[in-house]
Design a protein around this motif. Structure first.
Motif, mmCIF file in Angstrom:
data_model
loop_
_atom_site.group_PDB
_atom_site.id
_atom_site.type_symbol
_atom_site.label_atom_id
_atom_site.label_comp_id
_atom_site.label_asym_id
_atom_site.label_seq_id
_atom_site.Cartn_x
_atom_site.Cartn_y
_atom_site.Cartn_z
ATOM 1 N N GLU A 207 2.106 -38.363 -4.236
ATOM 2 C CA GLU A 207 3.306 -38.327 -5.068
ATOM 3 C C GLU A 207 3.312 -37.078 -5.941
ATOM 4 O O GLU A 207 4.358 -36.447 -6.143
ATOM 5 C CB GLU A 207 3.367 -39.587 -5.938
ATOM 6 C CG GLU A 207 4.656 -39.719 -6.735
ATOM 7 C CD GLU A 207 4.736 -41.029 -7.489
ATOM 8 O OE1 GLU A 207 5.818 -41.638 -7.511
ATOM 9 O OE2 GLU A 207 3.697 -41.447 -8.057
ATOM 10 N N ARG A 208 2.139 -36.715 -6.417
ATOM 11 C CA ARG A 208 2.025 -35.501 -7.241
ATOM 12 C C ARG A 208 2.421 -34.262 -6.440
ATOM 13 O O ARG A 208 3.067 -33.354 -6.971
ATOM 14 C CB ARG A 208 0.592 -35.368 -7.753
ATOM 15 C CG ARG A 208 0.367 -34.165 -8.662
ATOM 16 C CD ARG A 208 -1.051 -34.144 -9.180
ATOM 17 N NE ARG A 208 -1.292 -32.977 -10.023
ATOM 18 C CZ ARG A 208 -2.454 -32.728 -10.626
ATOM 19 N NH1 ARG A 208 -3.465 -33.570 -10.494
ATOM 20 N NH2 ARG A 208 -2.605 -31.655 -11.373
ATOM 21 N N ASP A 209 2.031 -34.239 -5.165
ATOM 22 C CA ASP A 209 2.406 -33.113 -4.292
ATOM 23 C C ASP A 209 3.929 -32.971 -4.226
ATOM 24 O O ASP A 209 4.465 -31.860 -4.290
ATOM 25 C CB ASP A 209 1.871 -33.327 -2.872
ATOM 26 C CG ASP A 209 0.361 -33.212 -2.777
ATOM 27 O OD1 ASP A 209 -0.236 -32.448 -3.545
ATOM 28 O OD2 ASP A 209 -0.215 -33.907 -1.915
ATOM 29 N N VAL A 210 4.601 -34.112 -4.087
ATOM 30 C CA VAL A 210 6.056 -34.101 -3.957
ATOM 31 C C VAL A 210 6.700 -33.539 -5.223
ATOM 32 O O VAL A 210 7.576 -32.667 -5.164
ATOM 33 C CB VAL A 210 6.594 -35.514 -3.666
ATOM 34 C CG1 VAL A 210 8.131 -35.529 -3.668
ATOM 35 C CG2 VAL A 210 6.069 -36.017 -2.326
ATOM 36 N N ALA B 33 12.285 -33.693 -0.577
ATOM 37 C CA ALA B 33 11.195 -32.795 -0.174
ATOM 38 C C ALA B 33 11.274 -32.494 1.319
ATOM 39 O O ALA B 33 11.083 -31.341 1.744
ATOM 40 C CB ALA B 33 9.844 -33.420 -0.519
ATOM 41 N N VAL B 34 11.578 -33.510 2.125
ATOM 42 C CA VAL B 34 11.704 -33.307 3.574
ATOM 43 C C VAL B 34 12.880 -32.377 3.871
ATOM 44 O O VAL B 34 12.799 -31.502 4.742
ATOM 45 C CB VAL B 34 11.872 -34.654 4.301
ATOM 46 C CG1 VAL B 34 12.160 -34.423 5.780
ATOM 47 C CG2 VAL B 34 10.628 -35.502 4.155
ATOM 48 N N TYR B 35 13.976 -32.565 3.156
ATOM 49 C CA TYR B 35 15.160 -31.700 3.313
ATOM 50 C C TYR B 35 14.777 -30.244 3.059
ATOM 51 O O TYR B 35 15.167 -29.337 3.817
ATOM 52 C CB TYR B 35 16.236 -32.169 2.330
ATOM 53 C CG TYR B 35 17.561 -31.445 2.424
ATOM 54 C CD1 TYR B 35 18.616 -31.979 3.165
ATOM 55 C CD2 TYR B 35 17.777 -30.241 1.757
ATOM 56 C CE1 TYR B 35 19.841 -31.327 3.244
ATOM 57 C CE2 TYR B 35 18.987 -29.580 1.829
ATOM 58 C CZ TYR B 35 20.019 -30.126 2.572
ATOM 59 O OH TYR B 35 21.227 -29.476 2.646
ATOM 60 N N MET C 47 9.349 -39.375 12.785
ATOM 61 C CA MET C 47 8.408 -38.343 12.357
ATOM 62 C C MET C 47 8.352 -38.306 10.834
ATOM 63 O O MET C 47 9.381 -38.394 10.167
ATOM 64 C CB MET C 47 8.818 -36.976 12.899
ATOM 65 C CG MET C 47 7.706 -35.956 12.776
ATOM 66 S SD MET C 47 8.138 -34.394 13.548
ATOM 67 C CE MET C 47 9.261 -33.733 12.351
ATOM 68 N N HIS C 48 7.137 -38.189 10.304
ATOM 69 C CA HIS C 48 6.925 -38.257 8.858
ATOM 70 C C HIS C 48 6.173 -37.007 8.366
ATOM 71 O O HIS C 48 4.943 -37.015 8.259
ATOM 72 C CB HIS C 48 6.136 -39.522 8.512
ATOM 73 C CG HIS C 48 6.580 -40.745 9.253
ATOM 74 N ND1 HIS C 48 7.868 -41.233 9.172
ATOM 75 C CD2 HIS C 48 5.912 -41.558 10.122
ATOM 76 C CE1 HIS C 48 7.966 -42.316 9.938
ATOM 77 N NE2 HIS C 48 6.807 -42.528 10.522
ATOM 78 N N PRO C 49 6.887 -35.936 8.063
ATOM 79 C CA PRO C 49 6.243 -34.671 7.657
ATOM 80 C C PRO C 49 5.427 -34.756 6.371
ATOM 81 O O PRO C 49 4.559 -33.918 6.136
ATOM 82 C CB PRO C 49 7.436 -33.718 7.474
ATOM 83 C CG PRO C 49 8.536 -34.311 8.282
ATOM 84 C CD PRO C 49 8.351 -35.787 8.159
ATOM 85 N N LEU C 50 5.712 -35.746 5.525
ATOM 86 C CA LEU C 50 4.985 -35.881 4.250
ATOM 87 C C LEU C 50 3.842 -36.885 4.351
ATOM 88 O O LEU C 50 3.331 -37.331 3.320
ATOM 89 C CB LEU C 50 5.941 -36.362 3.142
ATOM 90 C CG LEU C 50 7.165 -35.513 2.811
ATOM 91 C CD1 LEU C 50 7.933 -36.142 1.658
ATOM 92 C CD2 LEU C 50 6.789 -34.091 2.472
ATOM 93 N N LEU D 31 8.852 -29.999 -5.379
ATOM 94 C CA LEU D 31 10.253 -29.949 -5.807
ATOM 95 C C LEU D 31 10.428 -29.058 -7.041
ATOM 96 O O LEU D 31 11.444 -28.381 -7.186
ATOM 97 C CB LEU D 31 10.765 -31.365 -6.091
ATOM 98 C CG LEU D 31 10.873 -32.290 -4.874
ATOM 99 C CD1 LEU D 31 11.369 -33.669 -5.294
ATOM 100 C CD2 LEU D 31 11.799 -31.704 -3.812
ATOM 101 N N LYS D 32 9.428 -29.049 -7.896
ATOM 102 C CA LYS D 32 9.482 -28.176 -9.073
ATOM 103 C C LYS D 32 9.450 -26.718 -8.639
ATOM 104 O O LYS D 32 10.211 -25.876 -9.153
ATOM 105 C CB LYS D 32 8.308 -28.482 -10.011
ATOM 106 C CG LYS D 32 8.320 -27.664 -11.288
ATOM 107 C CD LYS D 32 7.157 -28.047 -12.199
ATOM 108 C CE LYS D 32 7.176 -27.217 -13.479
ATOM 109 N NZ LYS D 32 6.039 -27.590 -14.382
ATOM 110 N N ILE D 33 8.571 -26.389 -7.701
ATOM 111 C CA ILE D 33 8.467 -25.025 -7.186
ATOM 112 C C ILE D 33 9.782 -24.593 -6.546
ATOM 113 O O ILE D 33 10.229 -23.453 -6.714
ATOM 114 C CB ILE D 33 7.316 -24.923 -6.158
ATOM 115 C CG1 ILE D 33 5.967 -25.118 -6.842
ATOM 116 C CG2 ILE D 33 7.356 -23.576 -5.432
ATOM 117 C CD1 ILE D 33 4.797 -25.251 -5.885
ATOM 118 N N ARG D 34 10.410 -25.527 -5.830
ATOM 119 C CA ARG D 34 11.651 -25.222 -5.123
ATOM 120 C C ARG D 34 12.876 -25.286 -6.027
ATOM 121 O O ARG D 34 13.987 -24.960 -5.611
ATOM 122 C CB ARG D 34 11.835 -26.206 -3.963
ATOM 123 C CG ARG D 34 10.794 -26.105 -2.866
ATOM 124 C CD ARG D 34 10.957 -24.852 -2.029
ATOM 125 N NE ARG D 34 12.183 -24.908 -1.213
ATOM 126 C CZ ARG D 34 12.589 -23.940 -0.419
ATOM 127 N NH1 ARG D 34 11.901 -22.818 -0.337
ATOM 128 N NH2 ARG D 34 13.706 -24.064 0.295
#
Length: 266
Positions: free
Chosen positions: A168-171, A51-53, A160-163, A175-178
């Protein structure tokens, strides 16, 4: 004493994405002051680092992803990184996990996580390191901050922690959207990382049931610890040591439980 902030997962995902991208934009100048390639992305191949990638690509910031190979990584994860992320640079350890255990003359535990310090935390010196840490993962992580400055052996390491405030549901939704393919081990394990890690959410025994070859390698290492260094001799056998190590109990609790269940020591 200040209580740790517990983030609620009630904000729309779109808002969280925008906030994460904004954080990446704000700190990019700092990252470039350390390295021409920009951010140092600590890429594990797990869903959070994926997700960060994706966020880094969306933000169009400069970054380079690094995978810290540990020698106890599941093959499914290694194949995913090779196939889907050819640009990721692999950093191989000077010692395998088993060699490190023999050097330390003990197994890693929740209180003695020397393996993380050697295999992962020494990386990313003099850089802005991006991780997939989320506050909702644990109370300990919730006490951290989105941007942290560390000093390791007299050298800078900015984390740095962007998430940080993602669930967990957000992640999974992101990833599904992407359209991102995740490791095939999700569904079998709650967490994907070093096999046999005492911090595993899935549990060491569950992991070793799926990966018996890793269990055998750890058992052989325990036998060497006992033979070469006299470690864990009071357990009698390497199998007893393995049973204690994967039980999640202290030695005292493990001994007491065996007495209660009338299991004789080998």
């Amino acid at each position: 004493m200040t209580k740790p902030i517990i983030y609620r997962a009630d904000k729309p995902l779109s808002v969280k994405i925008e906030k994460s991208i904004s954080l990446l934009h704000k700190s990019e100048k700092l990252a470039l002051q350390y390295n021409d390639f920009g951010y140092h992305l600590a890429f594990s191949g797990g869903k959070d680092s994926q997700a960060v990638y994706e966020l880094c690509k969306m933000a169009n910031v400069k970054f380079k992803a690094f995978f810290y190979k540990t020698s106890v990584d599941p093959s499914e994860l290694l194949h995913l990184i090779r196939d889907k992320y050819p640009d990721v640079e692999w950093i191989k350890p000077g010692m395998t996990m088993y060699q490190l255990i023999l050097k330390k003359k003990m197994l890693p535990t929740r209180l003695a996580r020397f393996c993380c310090a050697y295999l992962k935390e020494r990386q990313g010196i003099n850089a802005v390191v991006i991780t997939g840490i989320r506050a909702l993962e644990s109370t300990r992580r919730a006490a951290r901050k989105e941007l942290e400055h560390m000093c390791i052996s007299g050298q800078d390491k900015v984390m740095m922690h962007p998430l940080f405030d993602w669930s967990e549901r957000d992640v999974y939704e992101f990833l599904k959207i992407r359209g991102v393919e995740m490791c095939s081990l999700y569904g079998k394990l709650d967490r994907i990382g070093c096999i046999g890690c005492p911090m595993s959410d899935s549990g060491q025994r569950k992991e070793f049931a799926l990966f018996p070859n890793f269990k055998l390698a750890y058992l052989n290492t325990i036998k060497k610890l006992m033979e070469r260094h006299g470690a864990y001799k009071d357990f009698g056998t390497a199998e007893n040591v393995m049973d204690w190590w994967t039980s999640g109990l202290s030695k005292k609790e493990w001994v007491e439980k065996r007495k209660q269940t009338k299991i004789e020591w080998d």
